[in-house]
Design a protein around this motif. Structure first.
Motif, mmCIF file in Angstrom:
data_model
loop_
_atom_site.group_PDB
_atom_site.id
_atom_site.type_symbol
_atom_site.label_atom_id
_atom_site.label_comp_id
_atom_site.label_asym_id
_atom_site.label_seq_id
_atom_site.Cartn_x
_atom_site.Cartn_y
_atom_site.Cartn_z
ATOM 1 N N HIS A 46 50.000 5.549 49.215
ATOM 2 C CA HIS A 46 50.365 3.949 48.640
ATOM 3 C C HIS A 46 51.102 3.431 49.752
ATOM 4 C CE1 HIS A 46 54.069 6.208 47.064
ATOM 5 N NE2 HIS A 46 54.598 4.920 47.508
ATOM 6 N N GLN A 53 60.229 14.240 43.307
ATOM 7 C CA GLN A 53 60.800 13.935 42.180
ATOM 8 C C GLN A 53 60.006 14.832 41.070
ATOM 9 O OE1 GLN A 53 61.013 9.782 40.916
ATOM 10 N NE2 GLN A 53 61.862 9.336 43.089
ATOM 11 N N ALA A 112 56.600 13.610 48.169
ATOM 12 C CA ALA A 112 55.969 12.373 48.854
ATOM 13 C C ALA A 112 56.649 12.280 50.066
ATOM 14 C CB ALA A 112 56.783 11.185 48.072
ATOM 15 N N TRP A 168 51.637 11.093 48.611
ATOM 16 C CA TRP A 168 52.176 11.756 47.612
ATOM 17 C C TRP A 168 51.298 12.848 47.051
ATOM 18 C CZ3 TRP A 168 50.745 12.790 42.473
ATOM 19 C CH2 TRP A 168 51.847 12.990 41.362
ATOM 20 N N ALA A 222 55.569 6.079 37.008
ATOM 21 C CA ALA A 222 55.027 7.423 36.609
ATOM 22 C C ALA A 222 55.485 7.347 34.941
ATOM 23 C CB ALA A 222 55.335 8.719 37.150
HETATM 24 O O1 LIG Z 1 57.099 11.264 42.083
HETATM 25 C C1 LIG Z 1 57.396 10.118 41.465
HETATM 26 O O2 LIG Z 1 57.219 10.282 40.142
HETATM 27 C C2 LIG Z 1 57.679 8.728 42.307
HETATM 28 C C3 LIG Z 1 57.508 9.112 43.662
HETATM 29 C C4 LIG Z 1 57.787 7.594 44.331
HETATM 30 O O3 LIG Z 1 58.221 6.943 43.986
HETATM 31 C C5 LIG Z 1 57.099 7.292 45.642
HETATM 32 O O4 LIG Z 1 56.374 8.340 46.260
HETATM 33 O O5 LIG Z 1 57.343 6.360 46.442
#
Ligand SMILES: O=C(O)CCC(=O)C(=O)O
Length: 286
Positions: free
Chosen positions: A206, A109, A227, A140, A214
């Motif tokens: 996570h 993202q 991620a 991430w 974010a």
């Molecule tokens: O990169 C982001 O802002 C969101 C990433 C996300 O939602 C995730 O890794 O599950």
């Protein structure tokens, strides 16, 4: 083969289990960062040999841009190598308490400077009902420094223990706090937001039920990140009342362990598997 390398302390593992996330620190070298940034440029300018699974703006419009790239590993060798990163994968295995790890999919993202949109607070697993159980862990990794100003990820402590929040999307207030239904919060619990600012090349782990989001990027700096959503080796395919964009690549029967060339095995019985090797063996056992 690279030997499984135990590197997390018991305290880090217990912290992840209690809080639902772990801001671990640096995992990429400078050289890896440069290569991944160059590879990303090729993807975004259409110069890669193959297209990713999906690419597009999932933000709120021209002033809130979030460019999502799904399965960038299928476009660029450096991102394919990244799935099997020999520092990250053993940490994931330790957090999962498993010795076999596969990739569900990856996701970038990208929040551009000034007009980068927010990531609305959500849980991941409600979007992934076709795979069970809800034991996945995401790694991430920031490809540039991630700060509150340019859209670093934030987590809600202990929220992975609260079950599924309706459809998974919690919502977001104008001040970035989660827009949640107070009736959902277990008695005695509080919604405690923990910003995870990290230098480039660092990882935040996570759990797939942790509330995360974010803020928008109104800074002069981009916020690129990748991620990788890792599943323990026992994760099964369970067709559900919803579909997922990578479901078309699933070729195992309902109830079977999810394997296949689009879901690479990166650790098998405690041994790192080089991705070329993993993909070859998936092809020959299909
Ligand atoms: O990169 C982001 O802002 C969101 C990433 C996300 O939602 C995730 O890794 O599950």
């Amino acid at each position: 083969m690279i030997e499984y390398n135990k590197t997390l302390t018991e305290e880090q593992i217990q912290s992840f289990r209690a809080n639902g996330f772990l801001n671990y620190g640096r995992v990429l070298t400078d050289a890896q960062l440069v290569t991944l940034r160059q590879s990303l440029d090729r993807v975004l300018t259409g110069q890669s040999a193959a297209a990713p699974e999906a690419i597009g703006n999932i933000g709120g419009g021209a002033q809130d841009v979030v460019t999502q790239v799904v399965n960038v590993w299928e476009s660029e060798p450096a991102f394919r190598d990244h799935l099997a990163n020999p520092v990250i994968v053993p940490l994931v295995a330790q957090l999962m308490g498993t010795d076999t790890v596969r990739v569900w999919h990856d996701q970038m993202q990208l929040k551009p400077p000034r007009i980068g949109g927010p990531t609305v607070w959500h849980q991941d697993h409600p979007y992934w009902h076709v795979i069970q159980p809800a034991d996945l862990i995401s790694a991430w990794v920031a490809l540039e420094d991630a700060t509150i100003e340019n859209g670093a990820m934030s987590m809600v402590r202990r929220s992975h223990l609260w079950g599924q929040y309706d459809g998974g999307t919690i919502g977001i207030n104008a001040d970035f706090t989660p827009a949640y239904d107070p009736a959902f919060i277990p008695e005695g619990e509080t919604v405690e937001i923990v910003p995870c600012e990290v230098p480039a090349g660092s990882v935040v782990f996570h759990h797939c039920r942790t509330w995360h989001g974010a803020p928008a990027n109104r800074s002069e700096n981009p916020r690129p990140a990748i991620a990788v959503h890792y599943m323990p080796g026992y994760t099964r395919y369970e067709p559900a009342d919803q579909t997922h964009m990578v479901e078309r690549h699933i070729h195992v029967a309902p109830g079977e362990v999810l394997t296949g060339e689009h879901f690479p095995t990166v650790m098998e019985s405690g041994k790192m598997v080089s991705l070329g090797q993993s993909l070859e063996s998936e092809k020959t056992t299909k």
